[in-house]
Design a protein around this motif. Structure first.
Motif, mmCIF file in Angstrom:
data_model
loop_
_atom_site.group_PDB
_atom_site.id
_atom_site.type_symbol
_atom_site.label_atom_id
_atom_site.label_comp_id
_atom_site.label_asym_id
_atom_site.label_seq_id
_atom_site.Cartn_x
_atom_site.Cartn_y
_atom_site.Cartn_z
ATOM 1 N N HIS A 1 14.200 3.062 5.589
ATOM 2 C CA HIS A 1 13.867 4.522 4.775
ATOM 3 C C HIS A 1 15.746 4.618 4.126
ATOM 4 C CE1 HIS A 1 10.231 6.086 4.913
ATOM 5 N NE2 HIS A 1 10.216 5.573 6.148
ATOM 6 N N ARG B 1 16.543 2.327 1.712
ATOM 7 C CA ARG B 1 15.723 2.855 0.262
ATOM 8 C C ARG B 1 16.118 3.953 -0.795
ATOM 9 N NH1 ARG B 1 9.164 3.281 0.770
ATOM 10 N NH2 ARG B 1 9.925 5.380 1.599
ATOM 11 N N ARG C 1 3.245 5.562 -15.591
ATOM 12 C CA ARG C 1 4.547 5.444 -15.464
ATOM 13 C C ARG C 1 5.879 4.757 -16.220
ATOM 14 N NH1 ARG C 1 4.260 4.590 -8.915
ATOM 15 N NH2 ARG C 1 2.858 2.920 -10.101
ATOM 16 N N LYS D 1 13.084 5.330 -6.141
ATOM 17 C CA LYS D 1 11.843 7.131 -5.786
ATOM 18 C C LYS D 1 12.352 8.037 -6.319
ATOM 19 C CE LYS D 1 9.639 8.454 -1.341
ATOM 20 N NZ LYS D 1 8.526 8.695 -1.647
ATOM 21 N N ASN E 1 2.757 10.578 -10.914
ATOM 22 C CA ASN E 1 1.864 10.536 -10.425
ATOM 23 C C ASN E 1 1.505 11.819 -9.593
ATOM 24 O OD1 ASN E 1 4.459 9.020 -10.121
ATOM 25 N ND2 ASN E 1 3.667 8.031 -8.324
ATOM 26 N N GLU F 1 -0.192 0.399 -7.427
ATOM 27 C CA GLU F 1 -0.400 1.179 -5.766
ATOM 28 C C GLU F 1 -1.071 2.413 -6.089
ATOM 29 O OE1 GLU F 1 3.569 1.712 -5.196
ATOM 30 O OE2 GLU F 1 4.014 2.465 -7.127
ATOM 31 N N GLY F 2 -0.870 2.811 -5.025
ATOM 32 C CA GLY F 2 -1.973 4.661 -5.516
ATOM 33 C C GLY F 2 -0.426 5.572 -5.806
ATOM 34 N N SER G 1 0.368 8.208 -4.708
ATOM 35 C CA SER G 1 1.494 7.819 -3.472
ATOM 36 C C SER G 1 1.208 7.786 -2.254
ATOM 37 C CB SER G 1 1.212 9.632 -2.433
ATOM 38 O OG SER G 1 0.182 10.242 -2.276
ATOM 39 N N ASN H 1 0.586 2.630 -0.976
ATOM 40 C CA ASN H 1 0.483 1.273 -1.154
ATOM 41 C C ASN H 1 -0.991 0.898 -1.087
ATOM 42 O OD1 ASN H 1 4.070 1.083 -0.431
ATOM 43 N ND2 ASN H 1 3.533 0.277 -2.500
ATOM 44 N N LEU I 1 6.579 1.309 -5.619
ATOM 45 C CA LEU I 1 7.499 1.317 -4.449
ATOM 46 C C LEU I 1 7.168 0.752 -4.060
ATOM 47 C CD1 LEU I 1 9.644 3.736 -3.790
ATOM 48 C CD2 LEU I 1 8.056 4.643 -2.712
ATOM 49 N N GLY J 1 7.364 0.329 -0.161
ATOM 50 C CA GLY J 1 7.162 1.020 1.120
ATOM 51 C C GLY J 1 7.410 1.101 2.313
ATOM 52 N N THR K 1 6.106 1.892 5.053
ATOM 53 C CA THR K 1 4.951 1.673 5.665
ATOM 54 C C THR K 1 3.996 0.375 5.398
ATOM 55 O OG1 THR K 1 4.077 4.011 5.563
ATOM 56 C CG2 THR K 1 2.908 2.864 6.759
ATOM 57 N N ARG K 2 4.484 0.294 3.971
ATOM 58 C CA ARG K 2 3.720 -1.252 3.159
ATOM 59 C C ARG K 2 4.505 -2.464 4.412
ATOM 60 N NH1 ARG K 2 5.819 -4.785 -0.166
ATOM 61 N NH2 ARG K 2 4.361 -6.222 -1.040
ATOM 62 N N THR L 1 -1.551 2.944 1.767
ATOM 63 C CA THR L 1 -0.622 3.287 3.148
ATOM 64 C C THR L 1 0.017 4.210 2.557
ATOM 65 O OG1 THR L 1 1.232 1.844 2.613
ATOM 66 C CG2 THR L 1 -0.542 0.621 4.534
ATOM 67 N N SER L 2 0.805 5.659 3.440
ATOM 68 C CA SER L 2 2.159 6.120 3.253
ATOM 69 C C SER L 2 2.917 6.210 4.819
ATOM 70 C CB SER L 2 2.024 6.748 2.107
ATOM 71 O OG SER L 2 1.675 7.571 2.742
ATOM 72 N N THR L 3 3.853 7.444 4.054
ATOM 73 C CA THR L 3 4.188 7.343 5.272
ATOM 74 C C THR L 3 3.619 9.181 5.833
ATOM 75 O OG1 THR L 3 6.295 6.819 4.776
ATOM 76 C CG2 THR L 3 6.591 9.218 6.332
HETATM 77 C C1 LIG Z 1 4.428 6.196 -5.339
HETATM 78 C C2 LIG Z 1 4.244 5.820 -4.112
HETATM 79 N N1 LIG Z 1 3.895 4.195 -3.676
HETATM 80 C C3 LIG Z 1 3.774 4.505 -2.226
HETATM 81 C C4 LIG Z 1 4.132 5.131 -1.052
HETATM 82 C C5 LIG Z 1 4.690 4.796 0.244
HETATM 83 O O1 LIG Z 1 5.532 4.967 0.711
HETATM 84 P P1 LIG Z 1 5.997 5.176 2.432
HETATM 85 O O2 LIG Z 1 4.910 4.001 3.097
HETATM 86 O O3 LIG Z 1 7.312 4.634 2.143
HETATM 87 O O4 LIG Z 1 5.964 6.597 2.224
HETATM 88 C C6 LIG Z 1 4.876 6.574 -1.721
HETATM 89 C C7 LIG Z 1 5.056 7.630 -0.934
HETATM 90 O O5 LIG Z 1 5.387 8.326 -0.861
HETATM 91 C C8 LIG Z 1 4.474 6.639 -2.813
HETATM 92 O O6 LIG Z 1 5.251 8.139 -2.969
#
Ligand SMILES: Cc1ncc(COP(=O)(O)O)c(C=O)c1O
Length: 276
Positions: A49, A52, A139, A146, A153, A178-179, A181, A183, A202, A204, A206-207, A240-242
């Motif tokens: 983190h 990034r 976007r 980030k 979003n 991606e989503g 918020s 991946n 992004l 990610g 978690t990705r 996936t996301s944090t």
């Molecule tokens: C646009 C976007 N993609 C992917 C992610 C996933 O990233 P991470 O796994 O680092 O939380 C996020 C997380 O907030 C996001 O906002």
């Protein structure tokens, strides 16, 4: 306890009204941020983190006001003050406080942070999945940064919610990015696919964890651009996301996705072991 930090100081209350009107994060969205989840007092993949965070700051030509060691100490101190074991740490850095002009001011960047108990993930969603809505990705070209500018979003997520979906899956020039918020991963014939880590998504954390887990579990995983049709024909799909970790997808627009989640469940279980 909830904790907040702004410009060098821990605050009495998270809701303390202290952001100056001329703060560039507030007026221009001129900054970048991170969110780290702490499990059992230990920040998960903090180094990744912070890497990034540094990259995002460099990409917008912003000098972080603290060294990596100092950032780690501020986060650690905040987590200790919260007296909680499982928290979400949001931190951002902006180009500071200056009269409202587009040009970069000659001011020091401002770091802020909030720490709150981790937002629980609905066990039913972990088990049975979430519905997603396909929407155009409106976007800019630098989604790997980030950035605090999350307007497209936020709007996409709101559209998805208004249609009863948990996430918006974004599509640019016929390919899924991606989503809003998260991946996205798709599983087809035993192989896991996800969009390549270009500037358009992004990268990610978690990705990255999923890549590491897949490698350890000897599951084939590939970065590849793919279309909406590919997602609709998936054997399994997940986001996936944090803060959402790994969530299966059970519906894309009005189409059902198979719900056996064999590989997704294995990844969820391994992720749980990592964060225990
Ligand atoms: C646009 C976007 N993609 C992917 C992610 C996933 O990233 P991470 O796994 O680092 O939380 C996020 C997380 O907030 C996001 O906002």
């Amino acid at each position: 306890m909830e904790i907040a930090f702004y410009n060098g100081e821990f605050l009495q209350e998270v809701d303390e009204k202290i952001i100056p009107i001329q703060e560039r994060g507030h007026q221009f969205g001129d900054g970048v941020y991170e969110v780290v989840r702490v499990y059992n007092n230990k920040p998960f993949m903090l180094e990744e983190h912070l890497d990034r965070f540094q990259k995002s700051a460099e990409a917008i030509l912003l000098q972080l006001p603290y060294t990596r060691q100092e950032l780690t100490e501020i986060i650690d101190q905040g987590v200790k003050r919260s007296q909680e074991k499982n928290v979400d740490v949001y931190f951002q850095v902006t180009r500071g406080i200056a009269p409202r002009l587009h040009l970069f001011p000659n001011t020091k960047a401002v770091f802020s942070m909030t720490i709150k108990p981790s937002r629980p993930i609905d066990p039913a969603k972990k088990e049975s999945g979430v519905a997603v809505l396909l929407l155009e990705d409106e976007r800019w070209k630098n989604c790997y940064i980030k950035s605090l500018n999350l307007l497209p979003n936020v709007i996409a997520k709101q559209h998805a919610a208004s249609r009863g979906c948990d996430e918006a899956i974004l599509v640019k020039d016929g390919s899924i990015t991606e989503g809003s918020s998260s991946n996205l991963f798709v599983i087809k014939d035993g192989t896991i696919y996800t969009t390549p880590a270009t500037k358009g998504i992004l990268h990610g954390i978690t990705r990255l964890a999923v890549f590491q887990l897949a490698e350890k579990m000897e599951l084939p995983i590939k970065e590849q651009h793919f279309t909406e049709e590919f997602l609709l024909q998936a054997d399994e799909a997940f986001i996936t996301s944090t803060t959402q970790e790994i969530l299966p997808i059970n519906k894309v627009d009005e189409f059902e996705i198979p719900t056996h989640y064999t590989i997704t469940k294995k990844l969820q279980n391994e992720f749980l072991k990592l964060t225990k």
